[in-house]
Design a protein around this motif. Structure first.
Motif, PDB file in Angstrom:
ATOM      1  N   SER A   1       3.982   6.384  -5.363  1.00 35.86           N
ATOM      2  CA  SER A   1       3.192   5.612  -4.407  1.00 35.86           C
ATOM      3  C   SER A   1       1.791   6.212  -4.339  1.00 35.86           C
ATOM      4  O   SER A   1       1.645   7.438  -4.292  1.00 35.86           O
TER       5      SER A   1
ATOM      6  N   ASP B   1      12.849   8.509  -6.860  1.00 33.87           N
ATOM      7  CA  ASP B   1      11.809   8.148  -5.894  1.00 33.87           C
ATOM      8  C   ASP B   1      10.918   9.383  -5.757  1.00 33.87           C
ATOM      9  O   ASP B   1      11.241  10.334  -5.034  1.00 33.87           O
TER      10      ASP B   1
ATOM     11  N   THR C   1      15.033   9.061   4.141  1.00 34.89           N
ATOM     12  CA  THR C   1      13.958   8.644   3.249  1.00 34.89           C
ATOM     13  C   THR C   1      13.161   7.572   3.954  1.00 34.89           C
ATOM     14  O   THR C   1      13.567   7.060   5.000  1.00 34.89           O
ATOM     15  N   PHE C   2      12.029   7.202   3.347  1.00 34.01           N
ATOM     16  CA  PHE C   2      11.274   6.062   3.874  1.00 34.01           C
ATOM     17  C   PHE C   2      12.084   4.794   3.606  1.00 34.01           C
ATOM     18  O   PHE C   2      12.748   4.667   2.580  1.00 34.01           O
TER      19      PHE C   2
ATOM     20  N   ALA D   1      11.516   1.999   2.490  1.00 33.52           N
ATOM     21  CA  ALA D   1      11.280   1.228   1.265  1.00 33.52           C
ATOM     22  C   ALA D   1      12.309   1.552   0.177  1.00 33.52           C
ATOM     23  O   ALA D   1      12.673   0.672  -0.614  1.00 33.52           O
ATOM     24  N   THR D   2      12.767   2.790   0.122  1.00 30.77           N
ATOM     25  CA  THR D   2      13.767   3.163  -0.894  1.00 30.77           C
ATOM     26  C   THR D   2      14.996   2.279  -0.720  1.00 30.77           C
ATOM     27  O   THR D   2      15.578   1.772  -1.695  1.00 30.77           O
TER      28      THR D   2
ATOM     29  N   GLY E   1      -0.800   1.043  -3.680  1.00 27.26           N
ATOM     30  CA  GLY E   1      -0.723   1.189  -5.130  1.00 27.26           C
ATOM     31  C   GLY E   1       0.516   1.985  -5.482  1.00 27.26           C
ATOM     32  O   GLY E   1       1.089   2.681  -4.638  1.00 27.26           O
TER      33      GLY E   1
ATOM     34  N   TYR F   1      -0.253   5.119  -1.834  1.00 22.95           N
ATOM     35  CA  TYR F   1      -0.650   4.836  -0.452  1.00 22.95           C
ATOM     36  C   TYR F   1      -1.749   5.856  -0.080  1.00 22.95           C
ATOM     37  O   TYR F   1      -1.695   7.016  -0.517  1.00 22.95           O
TER      38      TYR F   1
ATOM     39  N   LYS G   1      -1.042   9.621   0.404  1.00 26.23           N
ATOM     40  CA  LYS G   1      -0.216  10.384  -0.530  1.00 26.23           C
ATOM     41  C   LYS G   1      -1.083  11.429  -1.230  1.00 26.23           C
ATOM     42  O   LYS G   1      -2.322  11.370  -1.187  1.00 26.23           O
TER      43      LYS G   1
ATOM     44  N   VAL H   1      15.530  11.153  -3.831  1.00 24.99           N
ATOM     45  CA  VAL H   1      14.166  11.082  -3.277  1.00 24.99           C
ATOM     46  C   VAL H   1      13.626  12.509  -3.202  1.00 24.99           C
ATOM     47  O   VAL H   1      14.205  13.355  -2.515  1.00 24.99           O
TER      48      VAL H   1
ATOM     49  N   ALA I   1       7.740   9.215  -4.816  1.00 23.28           N
ATOM     50  CA  ALA I   1       6.568   8.766  -4.052  1.00 23.28           C
ATOM     51  C   ALA I   1       5.850   9.927  -3.364  1.00 23.28           C
ATOM     52  O   ALA I   1       4.648   9.874  -3.149  1.00 23.28           O
ATOM     53  N   GLN I   2       6.613  10.966  -2.997  1.00 22.20           N
ATOM     54  CA  GLN I   2       6.002  12.085  -2.265  1.00 22.20           C
ATOM     55  C   GLN I   2       5.848  13.327  -3.131  1.00 22.20           C
ATOM     56  O   GLN I   2       5.586  14.401  -2.599  1.00 22.20           O
TER      57      GLN I   2
ATOM     58  N   LEU J   1      11.582  14.619  -1.542  1.00 25.69           N
ATOM     59  CA  LEU J   1      10.877  14.462  -0.270  1.00 25.69           C
ATOM     60  C   LEU J   1       9.878  15.593   0.001  1.00 25.69           C
ATOM     61  O   LEU J   1      10.135  16.750  -0.341  1.00 25.69           O
TER      62      LEU J   1
ATOM     63  N   SER K   1       2.569  -0.979  -5.384  1.00 27.84           N
ATOM     64  CA  SER K   1       3.115  -0.117  -4.318  1.00 27.84           C
ATOM     65  C   SER K   1       4.274   0.717  -4.873  1.00 27.84           C
ATOM     66  O   SER K   1       4.863   0.374  -5.910  1.00 27.84           O
TER      67      SER K   1
END
Ligand SMILES: Cc1ncc(COP(=O)(O)O)c(C=O)c1O
Length: 377
Positions: free
Chosen positions: A182, A158, A87-88, A90-91, A195, A184, A187, A132, A160-161, A134, A61
């Motif tokens: 991420s 981060d 942010t989400f 999780a950060t 993942g 997910y 994404k 992040v 992830a996005q 974003l 993840s």
């Protein structure tokens, strides 16, 4: 009732890639390639090349990418880590779970962390910054780099996005000690479940996170080097992601085209802020197409009635979730953003016709507002 314009369309996504994906999955199942096999190594090599770093390590993840990055950077109890409040969760949870204190700061008009707010939040306990990137747009990494080197801080991105986004031509995930991704399902590069991955140029960090994801074990010697975690990127997911990574550059171009269409059709609508910020240094990938407006709730209801699905990331500031015990930081921009943002449909499957339906709905709403005599919807 199904939406005329769904926010994302996983069924169509699968149908478009069916033969390639089926071959990848069936290949793994037929050969019994389930854990730490060649498909994972191939995906990691291709991801590292795509991001422009030496190593990529698959984990289960984006959350674990962040958690392991903090552990590998030696961050723990007594340390402070600066990150944006917008942010989400999780950060922030990753920081809490290593025993450090998250220091939340505000973001700028492009929804990314404000480097001046980062500089102002530094104390003798600060050890790291997690910028992040974003919505598919990178932070001002040049300014954050200067701040980090001045105070000897670790940068953990981060990303992830923002897989595929660049700042000054360098990709997200290639600036910090690590980049955290991420996969997910929704994404920009999404698996069929959870993942994530860590990217880095540091061989020691790559080795540590590779061990942490597999109960601390060195696979060559069988030695346990840490009390680790069960957090592998599954081999089947890696095989799926490797197929999809080949399509990612075309999907990014598609997202940029959709964003341009939204911009061309909505730029003259009063009361909307569109996500096209002055961007000489950034090349955005539009993970989300976020518009900002003071009449968000009415607009969302109107879009819903017109068959257009929208999402809000995120409707209330993270610190207002009392159980998270994050205090009451006075972050006015984050508060306003939570009241005003709404994400319009945006994916590799979004069609020009769907953009036209969405845009018509937005314009109808604004026109009917104006017809009722409101100066500003
Ligand atoms: C900005 C950001 N950070 C971290 C994460 C966590 O990733 P995952 O859901 O894969 O754990 C996400 C996922 O939504 C995210 O958007």
């Amino acid at each position: 009732m199904p939406y005329t314009v769904p926010f994302v369309d996983p069924r169509r996504h699968y149908q478009r890639l069916k033969s390639e994906l089926d071959a990848a999955v069936i290949g793994c199942l037929t050969d019994g390639d389930l854990i730490l096999r060649q498909q994972l190594r191939d995906f990691e090599a291709h991801l590292a090349e795509f991001v422009g770093v030496k190593y990529a390590v698959g984990v289960n993840s984006g959350y674990h990418a962040l958690h392991f990055s903090l552990l590998a950077s030696g961050i723990g109890p007594g340390d402070e880590v600066i990150t944006p409040a917008h942010t989400f969760v999780a950060t922030i949870s990753a920081i809490v779970h290593v025993g450090a204190r998250p220091v939340l700061v505000d973001v700028g008009p492009d929804y990314n962390v404000d480097p001046e707010a980062v500089a102002a939040a530094i104390t003798p306990k600060t050890r790291a910054i997690i910028p992040v990137h974003l919505n598919g747009r990178m932070c001002a990494m040049d300014r954050l780099d200067i701040i980090a080197s001045r105070h000897q801080l670790v940068i953990i991105e981060d990303a992830a996005q923002s897989l595929g986004a660049t700042f000054q031509g360098r990709a997200a995930g290639s600036w910090g000690t690590t980049g955290c991704f991420s996969f997910y399902p929704f994404k920009i590069l999404g698996g069929f479940g959870d993942g994530g991955a860590i990217t880095t140029n540091d061989p020691n960090v790559a080795q540590t996170v590779s061990r942490l994801r597999y109960n601390g074990e060195d696979r060559e010697t069988g030695e346990y080097h840490h009390h680790g975690y069960t957090a592998l990127l599954d081999n089947v997911q890696a095989a799926v992601l490797d197929v999809k990574l080949r399509h990612l550059p075309a999907w990014i171009e598609h997202r940029r085209r959709i964003a341009d269409m939204y911009r061309d059709a909505l730029r003259d609508v009063s009361g909307l802020v569109l996500p096209h910020f002055p961007s000489e240094q950034q090349a955005d990938v539009f993970q989300n197409y976020v518009i900002r407006t003071r009449f968000r709730e009415g607009l969302r209801e109107h879009l819903e009635a017109g068959g257009v699905e929208t999402l809000v990331h995120w409707p209330k500031p993270v610190w207002e979730h009392a159980a998270l015990k994050l205090g009451q930081p006075p972050l006015e921009e984050t508060k306003a953003i939570c009241r005003e943002v709404v994400s319009l449909p945006m994916s590799a499957e979004t069609t020009e016709e769907q953009v036209a339906v969405t845009v018509d709905c937005v314009r109808q709403f604004v026109t009917s507002y104006e017809a009722r005599g409101r100066a500003d919807p």
